[in-house]
Design an enzyme around this catalytic site. Sequence first.
Site, PDB file in Angstrom:
ATOM      1  N   LYS A 196       0.824  -1.157  -0.157  1.00  0.00           N
ATOM      2  CA  LYS A 196       0.041  -0.102  -0.160  1.00  0.00           C
ATOM      3  C   LYS A 196       0.926   1.333   0.155  1.00  0.00           C
ATOM      4  O   LYS A 196       1.644   1.252   0.906  1.00  0.00           O
ATOM      5  CB  LYS A 196      -0.973   0.034   1.350  1.00  0.00           C
ATOM      6  CG  LYS A 196      -1.835   1.182   1.278  1.00  0.00           C
ATOM      7  CD  LYS A 196      -2.726   1.193   2.355  1.00  0.00           C
ATOM      8  CE  LYS A 196      -3.729   2.153   2.553  1.00  0.00           C
ATOM      9  NZ  LYS A 196      -4.599   2.171   3.671  1.00  0.00           N
ATOM     10  N   LYS A 249      -1.995  -1.302  -3.833  1.00  0.00           N
ATOM     11  CA  LYS A 249      -3.065  -0.265  -3.880  1.00  0.00           C
ATOM     12  C   LYS A 249      -2.243   1.062  -3.921  1.00  0.00           C
ATOM     13  O   LYS A 249      -1.207   1.127  -3.308  1.00  0.00           O
ATOM     14  CB  LYS A 249      -3.725  -0.223  -2.336  1.00  0.00           C
ATOM     15  CG  LYS A 249      -4.685   0.722  -2.160  1.00  0.00           C
ATOM     16  CD  LYS A 249      -5.291   0.540  -0.740  1.00  0.00           C
ATOM     17  CE  LYS A 249      -6.267   1.844  -0.548  1.00  0.00           C
ATOM     18  NZ  LYS A 249      -6.519   1.943   0.763  1.00  0.00           N
TER      19      LYS A 249
HETATM   20  C1  PBG Z   1      -7.551   3.502   5.606  1.00  0.00           C
HETATM   21  C2  PBG Z   1      -7.736   3.307   4.303  1.00  0.00           C
HETATM   22  C3  PBG Z   1      -7.462   4.246   3.430  1.00  0.00           C
HETATM   23  C4  PBG Z   1      -8.169   3.821   2.083  1.00  0.00           C
HETATM   24  C5  PBG Z   1      -8.559   2.441   2.523  1.00  0.00           C
HETATM   25  N1  PBG Z   1      -8.419   1.967   3.788  1.00  0.00           N
HETATM   26  C6  PBG Z   1      -6.861   5.532   3.252  1.00  0.00           C
HETATM   27  C7  PBG Z   1      -5.623   6.005   3.758  1.00  0.00           C
HETATM   28  O1  PBG Z   1      -4.735   4.868   3.981  1.00  0.00           O
HETATM   29  O2  PBG Z   1      -5.401   6.987   4.015  1.00  0.00           O
HETATM   30  C8  PBG Z   1      -8.312   4.180   0.896  1.00  0.00           C
HETATM   31  C9  PBG Z   1      -9.067   3.891   0.080  1.00  0.00           C
HETATM   32  C10 PBG Z   1      -9.435   4.866  -1.173  1.00  0.00           C
HETATM   33  O3  PBG Z   1      -8.918   5.799  -1.431  1.00  0.00           O
HETATM   34  O4  PBG Z   1     -10.441   4.278  -1.926  1.00  0.00           O
HETATM   35  N2  PBG Z   1      -6.382   2.737   6.286  1.00  0.00           N
END
Ligand code: PBG
Length: 325
Positions: A196, A249
């Site tokens: 991520k 992601k």
């Molecule tokens: C939080 C989380 C996020 C997303 C999924 N879980 C945001 C972040 O990490 O700040 C993002 C999903 C999206 O932008 O569609 N842990």
Amino acid sequence: MHLIRRNRILRQSPAIRAMVAETILKPSDFIAPLFITEGYGIKEEIPSMTGYYRRSVDFTVQEVKELWGLGIKSVLLFIKCKDELKDNKGTEALNPDGLMQRSIKAIKDACPEMVVMTDVALDPFSTYGHDGIVEGNEIVNDPTVEVLAKMSVSHAQAGADIVAPSDMMDGRILAIREALEQGGFTKTGIMAYSAKYASCFYGPFRDALDSAPGFGDKKTYQMDYANRREALKEVLMDVEEGADVVMVKPAMAYLDIIREVRDNVDVPVSAYHVSGEYAMIKAAAKMGWLDENKAIMESLTSIKRAGADLIATYFAKDAVKLING
Ligand code: PBG
């Protein structure tokens, strides 16, 4: 001209093209993310995600039934926590009667076959909007992992099929697996957000949950988008620690990473087509600059072609409608 090979032969009609298409999207490829809010009878549009909504539990259950009817097999739950319940310890995340836990139960009651996945991270519950516990200016790893493991057990208790840790703390997959085992939850899966990246494309999501970091950014835990080898390191460790599914992601700016991961692990790979990727298509379509339906299908097909077995996307319902014609 006397050509021996004419590549256009296999492109000459819709029928031939359909016969030789290498990548076909199907409804069970998709994971539909859902944003849940307190209250009753609520369906409110997220301003930076036009056409996408936060719903109260009752409307969420209706939506889940509709998604199941369309052939979607999985939902990924996110909740919007009330400000007064936020703290720096994730207290509300562990509340057996919290919004997440109630939502899981309600969905499993109404639609038991739907695979319910839950977000595991502290940001929606955090006064700081960070995925972990904050001490000074730091997001501390080990105390956060303890809470995430408890949170996962709490979701499993409520009936979640798969917990999805999105926090990027070190060692959390092993800790969650051990906690699930100790709790007797031997059928609960883990979908690890393994690679991520610290990405600007999460902006609209943070509006949806009011979870933007109050100070700093997430670069001490989420990955640097400059890195490819590091993604493999993360993914391989998560598989070793017990992840059932690994995730990359965001998706579209990371297709090379999806391919690399697909070629190097033996578990299903998911990709998250995130909020900013959704918003870009929506905005361009609204301006009349892109054909929305075509942009949806081309984007999602490219993510699957890159190697994703599963795609979390806010376009899940639209895509299935387009697939089903
Ligand atoms: C939080 C989380 C996020 C997303 C999924 N879980 C945001 C972040 O990490 O700040 C993002 C999903 C999206 O932008 O569609 N842990």
